[in-house]
Scaffold this active site. Structure first.
Site, PDB file in Angstrom:
ATOM      1  N   THR A 177      32.874  65.363 -10.955  1.00 49.59           N
ATOM      2  CA  THR A 177      32.919  64.820  -9.600  1.00 49.59           C
ATOM      3  C   THR A 177      34.252  65.073  -8.909  1.00 49.59           C
ATOM      4  O   THR A 177      34.273  65.540  -7.760  1.00 49.59           O
ATOM      5  CB  THR A 177      32.586  63.316  -9.624  1.00 49.59           C
TER       6      THR A 177
ATOM      7  N   GLY B  75      37.705  56.164  -7.898  1.00 51.19           N
ATOM      8  CA  GLY B  75      37.811  56.802  -9.200  1.00 51.19           C
ATOM      9  C   GLY B  75      37.530  55.914 -10.394  1.00 51.19           C
ATOM     10  O   GLY B  75      37.704  56.354 -11.538  1.00 51.19           O
TER      11      GLY B  75
ATOM     12  N   GLY C 137      34.565  54.647 -11.219  1.00 47.05           N
ATOM     13  CA  GLY C 137      33.215  54.841 -11.733  1.00 47.05           C
ATOM     14  C   GLY C 137      32.162  53.991 -11.055  1.00 47.05           C
ATOM     15  O   GLY C 137      31.140  53.679 -11.660  1.00 47.05           O
ATOM     16  N   LYS C 138      32.379  53.627  -9.784  1.00 44.45           N
ATOM     17  CA  LYS C 138      31.387  52.825  -9.058  1.00 44.45           C
ATOM     18  C   LYS C 138      30.032  53.522  -9.032  1.00 44.45           C
ATOM     19  O   LYS C 138      29.006  52.906  -9.275  1.00 44.45           O
ATOM     20  CB  LYS C 138      31.848  52.589  -7.614  1.00 44.45           C
ATOM     21  N   THR C 139      30.043  54.821  -8.716  1.00 46.96           N
ATOM     22  CA  THR C 139      28.781  55.546  -8.593  1.00 46.96           C
ATOM     23  C   THR C 139      28.050  55.598  -9.926  1.00 46.96           C
ATOM     24  O   THR C 139      26.832  55.392  -9.985  1.00 46.96           O
ATOM     25  CB  THR C 139      29.026  56.964  -8.066  1.00 46.96           C
ATOM     26  N   SER C 140      28.772  55.857 -11.015  1.00 51.52           N
ATOM     27  CA  SER C 140      28.142  55.912 -12.340  1.00 51.52           C
ATOM     28  C   SER C 140      27.499  54.579 -12.698  1.00 51.52           C
ATOM     29  O   SER C 140      26.348  54.528 -13.160  1.00 51.52           O
ATOM     30  CB  SER C 140      29.171  56.297 -13.406  1.00 51.52           C
TER      31      SER C 140
ATOM     32  N   ASP D 258      29.502  55.668   1.068  1.00 51.92           N
ATOM     33  CA  ASP D 258      30.794  56.320   0.889  1.00 51.92           C
ATOM     34  C   ASP D 258      30.817  57.637   1.661  1.00 51.92           C
ATOM     35  O   ASP D 258      29.948  58.486   1.452  1.00 51.92           O
ATOM     36  CB  ASP D 258      31.033  56.592  -0.599  1.00 51.92           C
TER      37      ASP D 258
END
Length: 593
Positions: free
Chosen positions: A504, A18, A20-23, A45
């Protein structure tokens, strides 16, 4: 982002769920691709939302992103990877061995352990085989939450050690059968990870104590594995515009205090601060704007507030229904970072305050229950954590004492070899989870479960469990045998899906609900955490985020959930008995102050 000043070819992004790794990973990929570099973005993931952020359906193989010609992305989907891995192991024997032998082999390649091995197998190919990514200038890994990432990175050493000890060549561990031929590839993967000229590990955190503690722990453990080239990104740092807004001031002060108290080890790592975005990060344009705040777009939009926001049920409104059966298990599920621990702890405290005996536990490797309670206790509230190492040791001792009692030395050696495999931990933790659920037959048990992907893997293990353990034990434990029937019984198990009013978390929660329903488990309610809508905000950036959350509040209440409850954002963090009790207070006016 400072780590791009001299970017290495491999960039890993990791951190607490949660944060914000993907962002951040996607924004990095877009920036490099916009500069004309050929980039491959990979998610390892199990609960990836790469598709949604990029707006493109992805699979197990690189897919071009139409808006950016030099960017490709892919999801290492565990189920698909496992199917491909299983077929590589079993396929050559079809038509050669009897059908019964083939069925037995397929059973050995079932279960969550095979998913882990298969995803790692593909991950190692991308990292350790230069030819696999030769056409790209950069390879960016958007990795899973911290516990999963660490396990992924340590598997080469663990399995290499296992294979070195396997001198007999007769291990009956099906999922590991394909690894012997891959040792060279795994060695190259470890070498690439520890080469500072080739790989950078980007630790992503929020300006929150728990996220920074997790990043510090990850930094140390990865450094011990030889991954020394690290960079810290603190994502979503808020700066108030209107100093008269107490909520905005509190949010800014909370972040500043967390950064000031950052663990010493992190302060020595190069850092990038990313400001909080007014709106969600979805789509290529928003990824290009990550790290900037366009104040001209921040407007007062309170007229768009969610209808009847003040009339939405609060967490307190769920308690009567949760305790109606007089006993049972309550499970808080959802994406990492949505506040499952806080919700589980608040519910456990509320039930205990009503005089019921309650046990609060977690299957999350990154458990934070003690921090949520501030180590405070109620007389009828007990707390525990399902510790993988302890459960594995206990389970192994039991198997050796039972199944190994009548074996000769060679048989005991093979059994001990079997128990040293990575799969044993999954079985042990799953059995402990089943035991925790079974305890709800005579009291309340509240389970703060692991992030979505891991939770579903645990539930999906029910049928595969007996096939795995039958080689070591002749009987199925009662708790495991009755686990799914108990979880399917609405008078015994109450599943709460916890989410945030953001794209998300809501969409991953919807996917979790579909998985649960396929297992014939119907969620009891959705809990939407950190909601801004009931708050009297005047800060324009906070108002913009308040406006942005409206569509997701509507989506949850109108599309996904038959029952909902909201938790307003709190000026004081909800920790300790008093703070947790505030979340379930019946007077709504106190919940927003």
């Amino acid at each position: 982002m400072k780590f791009l000043d001299q970017a290495t070819r491999n960039l890993f992004f990791t951190g607490k769920g949660g944060v914000g790794k993907t962002s951040v990973a996607c924004a990095t990929a877009v920036k490099l691709a916009d500069a004309g570099k050929k980039v491959l973005l990979v998610s390892t993931d199990p609960a990836s939302n790469l598709d949604e952020v990029l707006g493109v359906a992805l699979g197990n193989h690189p897919t071009a992103i139409p808006a950016i010609p030099t960017l490709c992305a892919m999801n290492l989907d565990p189920e698909q990877s496992a199917a491909e891995y299983r077929e590589r192991m079993v396929g050559p024997y079809r038509g050669v061995l009897p059908d019964a032998a083939i069925a037995s082999m397929e059973e050995q390649f079932s279960g969550s352990c095979t998913l882990e091995i298969a995803a790692f197998d593909e991950f190692s190919r991308l990292l350790g085989d230069p030819a696999a990514t030769a056409e790209f200038d950069y390879v960016i890994f958007d990795t899973a939450p911290t516990g999963h990432t660490l396990r992924l990175l340590t598997l080469p050493s663990a399995w290499d050690g296992f294979m070195e000890q396997n001198t007999t060549g007769t291990s009956c561990l099906g999922p590991l059968a394909g690894l012997q031929a891959q040792q060279k590839l795994y060695q190259e993967s470890v070498k690439a990870l520890s080469d500072s000229a080739v790989t950078t590990l980007v630790l992503v955190a929020r300006a929150e104590p728990s996220a920074l503690r997790e990043a510090a722990r990850t930094s140390v453990e990865l450094a011990e594995l030889g991954v020394q080239n690290q960079h810290l990104v603190v994502n979503g740092v808020f700066q108030a515009i209107d100093s008269s807004d107490p909520y905005a001031v509190a949010l800014e002060q909370r972040g500043a205090a967390a950064l000031s108290a950052m663990p010493a080890g992190l302060k020595a790592i190069p850092q990038t601060i990313v400001p909080l975005s007014p709106n969600g990060i979805l789509g290529i344009d928003s990824l290009r704007r990550l790290g900037t705040v366009d104040f001209t777009s921040v407007t007062n939009s309170t007229d768009e507030r969610f209808e009847n926001a003040d009339e939405q049920p609060f967490l307190a409104d769920l308690i009567d229904g949760l305790i109606a059966p007089g006993h049972g298990v309550i499970l808080a599920m959802g994406k990492g970072g949505v506040g499952k621990t806080t919700v589980a702890a608040a519910i456990a405290v509320a039930i205990a305050e009503r005089g019921y005996e309650v046990h609060l536990s977690t299957t999350d490797p990154a458990a934070h229950i003690a921090a949520a309670l501030n180590d405070e206790r109620l007389p009828n509230l007990s707390v525990s954590r399902i510790d993988p190492a302890e459960e594995t040791a206990r389970y192994s001792a039991e198997v050796l004492g039972n199944a190994g009692a009548n074996l000769d030395e060679q048989g005991k050696f093979l059994l001990e070899e079997d128990l040293r495999s990575p799969c044993t931990e999954e079985i042990a933790v799953f059995r402990a989870f089943a035991d925790a659920v079974a305890a709800g037959t005579n009291k309340f048990v509240v389970l703060d479960t692991a992030p979505t992907g891991h939770t579903v893997l645990l539930l999906d293990s029910a049928l595969a469990y007996h096939r795995e353990v039958s080689r070591q034990s002749s009987e199925m434990p009662e708790a495991v045998e009755n686990l799914l029937p108990r979880l399917r019984d609405p008078d015994f198990a109450r599943v709460l899906i916890v989410t945030l009013p953001e794209a998300t978390p809501v969409h991953e929660a919807a996917a979790l609900q579909r998985d649960l329903r396929r297992a014939e488990i119907e969620p009891y309610a959705w809990v939407i955490n950190q909601v801004l809508s009931p708050l009297p905000l005047s800060d324009p950036l906070m108002q913009q985020r308040q406006s942005h959350e409206q569509k997701y509040l509507r989506e949850v209440s109108e599309v996904h959930a038959s029952r909902t409850a909201i938790i307003p954002w709190q000026i004081e963090p909800p920790a300790g008995l008093h703070g947790l009790s505030r979340l379930t207070h019946s007077d709504k006016s106190t919940s927003t102050s």
